[in-house]
Design an enzyme around this catalytic site. Structure first.
Site, PDB file in Angstrom:
ATOM      1  N   LYS A  14       0.829  -1.215   0.000  1.00  0.00           N
ATOM      2  CA  LYS A  14       0.000   0.000   0.000  1.00  0.00           C
ATOM      3  C   LYS A  14       0.862   1.263   0.000  1.00  0.00           C
ATOM      4  O   LYS A  14       0.600   2.189  -0.757  1.00  0.00           O
ATOM      5  CB  LYS A  14      -0.928   0.037   1.231  1.00  0.00           C
ATOM      6  CG  LYS A  14      -1.902  -1.122   1.330  1.00  0.00           C
ATOM      7  CD  LYS A  14      -2.907  -0.919   2.462  1.00  0.00           C
ATOM      8  CE  LYS A  14      -2.294  -0.894   3.842  1.00  0.00           C
ATOM      9  NZ  LYS A  14      -1.689  -2.166   4.279  1.00  0.00           N
ATOM     10  N   ARG A  89      -9.055   1.159   9.453  1.00  0.00           N
ATOM     11  CA  ARG A  89      -8.684  -0.231   9.741  1.00  0.00           C
ATOM     12  C   ARG A  89      -9.739  -0.933  10.580  1.00  0.00           C
ATOM     13  O   ARG A  89      -9.587  -2.104  10.872  1.00  0.00           O
ATOM     14  CB  ARG A  89      -7.368  -0.243  10.522  1.00  0.00           C
ATOM     15  CG  ARG A  89      -6.131  -0.596   9.681  1.00  0.00           C
ATOM     16  CD  ARG A  89      -4.953  -0.484  10.621  1.00  0.00           C
ATOM     17  NE  ARG A  89      -3.776  -1.179  10.263  1.00  0.00           N
ATOM     18  CZ  ARG A  89      -2.696  -0.617   9.709  1.00  0.00           C
ATOM     19  NH1 ARG A  89      -2.710   0.641   9.345  1.00  0.00           N
ATOM     20  NH2 ARG A  89      -1.608  -1.326   9.512  1.00  0.00           N
ATOM     21  N   ARG A 128      11.329  -6.565   4.709  1.00  0.00           N
ATOM     22  CA  ARG A 128      11.277  -5.161   5.109  1.00  0.00           C
ATOM     23  C   ARG A 128      11.937  -4.970   6.470  1.00  0.00           C
ATOM     24  O   ARG A 128      12.578  -3.951   6.726  1.00  0.00           O
ATOM     25  CB  ARG A 128       9.822  -4.684   5.147  1.00  0.00           C
ATOM     26  CG  ARG A 128       9.685  -3.199   5.364  1.00  0.00           C
ATOM     27  CD  ARG A 128       8.298  -2.711   5.043  1.00  0.00           C
ATOM     28  NE  ARG A 128       7.350  -3.028   6.092  1.00  0.00           N
ATOM     29  CZ  ARG A 128       6.037  -2.827   5.996  1.00  0.00           C
ATOM     30  NH1 ARG A 128       5.527  -2.342   4.883  1.00  0.00           N
ATOM     31  NH2 ARG A 128       5.233  -3.123   6.974  1.00  0.00           N
ATOM     32  N   ARG A 134      12.268  -2.094  10.832  1.00  0.00           N
ATOM     33  CA  ARG A 134      11.039  -1.754  11.546  1.00  0.00           C
ATOM     34  C   ARG A 134      10.814  -2.725  12.687  1.00  0.00           C
ATOM     35  O   ARG A 134      10.853  -3.928  12.502  1.00  0.00           O
ATOM     36  CB  ARG A 134       9.847  -1.779  10.579  1.00  0.00           C
ATOM     37  CG  ARG A 134       9.481  -0.404  10.079  1.00  0.00           C
ATOM     38  CD  ARG A 134       8.323  -0.456   9.125  1.00  0.00           C
ATOM     39  NE  ARG A 134       7.074  -0.865   9.772  1.00  0.00           N
ATOM     40  CZ  ARG A 134       5.877  -0.675   9.218  1.00  0.00           C
ATOM     41  NH1 ARG A 134       5.789  -0.088   8.059  1.00  0.00           N
ATOM     42  NH2 ARG A 134       4.796  -1.073   9.834  1.00  0.00           N
ATOM     43  N   ARG A 145      -0.063  -8.817  13.486  1.00  0.00           N
ATOM     44  CA  ARG A 145      -0.594  -7.790  12.590  1.00  0.00           C
ATOM     45  C   ARG A 145      -1.557  -8.410  11.585  1.00  0.00           C
ATOM     46  O   ARG A 145      -2.568  -7.810  11.241  1.00  0.00           O
ATOM     47  CB  ARG A 145       0.554  -7.046  11.890  1.00  0.00           C
ATOM     48  CG  ARG A 145       1.430  -6.322  12.905  1.00  0.00           C
ATOM     49  CD  ARG A 145       2.638  -5.692  12.277  1.00  0.00           C
ATOM     50  NE  ARG A 145       2.239  -4.560  11.478  1.00  0.00           N
ATOM     51  CZ  ARG A 145       2.818  -4.208  10.350  1.00  0.00           C
ATOM     52  NH1 ARG A 145       3.824  -4.914   9.880  1.00  0.00           N
ATOM     53  NH2 ARG A 145       2.394  -3.170   9.696  1.00  0.00           N
TER      54      ARG A 145
END
Ligand code: AMP
Length: 188
Positions: A14, A89, A128, A134, A145
C-alpha cells in the site's frame, strides 16, 4: 475532491503504491502508520502512548486515530484528493471517516484493494524488517498484525462492497505493473 482508500493487509504494498498514485494525480498521501511512527521517533506524548501497542503489532485506539484524521483534514484542505494508506482499519474508523468527509461535503470515492497471498505477505514483511529495521516486522509481531487485519480490518470489505466502492487489484508482480493496473481502475 477524490478520496481514495488503498486497502489491503500489511505487506501488500500500500505504501509504495500510495506514494506513486499521490505523485501522479497530485493528491495528498496520508499514511497513519508513518504519522504514528514520526510521533514515536520524536518522543511526543502521543508517541509515548502508542509505542508499545505498535511494537506489539496491535491496533492503536479508534479514538486516537480519528483525532489524528480530523486534524489531517483540517490542516490539509483544500487539496485535490487524498490517498489514504492504513486508514480506516476498523468499522468504527470507516464510519467516522464517512462522517468527517460528509462534514466537508465529500465522500469516499473508491476503495482499491491489493490482493496478495499470505505467504508472500510474510516474506515481504520479513524482508522489510531487514531493509528498514522496523520494530513491528519480527515474525511474532507479523503474525499479530495479520490477525488484527483478519479480525478488525477485513470486515470493511463488506462495508465498501455494499456501497459499491470496493475493487480488487492483483497485488503480485512488479511495482510498475501493479501501479498501472491501479491507475487503470481510477476514473476521475
Ligand atoms: P502501518 O505502517 O500502516 O502498517 O501501521 C503500523 C502500525 O501503526 C499498525 O500496526 C498499528 O499499530 C498502527 N496503526 C496505523 N494505522 C492505524 C489505524 N488506522 N488504526 C489503528 N492502528 C493503526
Amino acid at each position: 475532491m477524490f478520496n481514495l482508500i488503498l486497502f489491503g493487509p500489511p505487506g501488500a504494498g500500500k505504501g509504495t503504491q500510495a506514494v506513486k498514485i499521490a505523485e501522479k494525480f497530485g493528491w495528498k498521501h496520508i499514511s497513519t502508520g508513518d504519522i504514528l511512527r514520526a510521533e514515536v521517533s520524536q518522543g511526543t506524548p502521543l508517541g509515548l502512548k502508542v509505542k508499545t501497542v505498535m511494537d506489539a503489532g496491535h491496533l492503536v485506539s479508534d479514538e486516537l486515530l480519528i483525532e489524528i484524521m480530523e486534524s489531517v483534514f483540517v490542516n490539509n484542505s483544500p487539496v485535490k484528493g487524498f490517498v489514504l494508506d492504513g486508514f480506516p482499519r476498523t468499522l468504527n474508523q470507516a464510519r467516522e471517516l464517512d462522517r468527517m468527509l460528509l462534514k466537508h461535503g465529500h465522500t469516499v470515492s473508491l476503495v482499491l484493494a491489493l490482493e496478495v497471498d499470505e505467504d508472500e505477505l510474510v516474506a515481504r514483511l520479513l524482508k522489510r524488517a531487514q531493509d528498514q529495521g522496523r520494530k513491528d516486522d519480527t515474525e511474532e509481531v507479523i503474525k499479530n498484525r495479520l490477525v488484527q487485519y483478519h479480525h478488525h480490518t477485513k470486515p470493511l470489505i463488506d462495508y465498501y462492497l455494499d456501497k459499491k466502492l470496493y475493487q480488487e487489484v492483483h497485488g503480485m508482480g512488479t511495482i510498475d505493473d501493479i501501479f498501472s493496473q491501479l491507475c487503470s481502475v481510477i476514473k476521475l
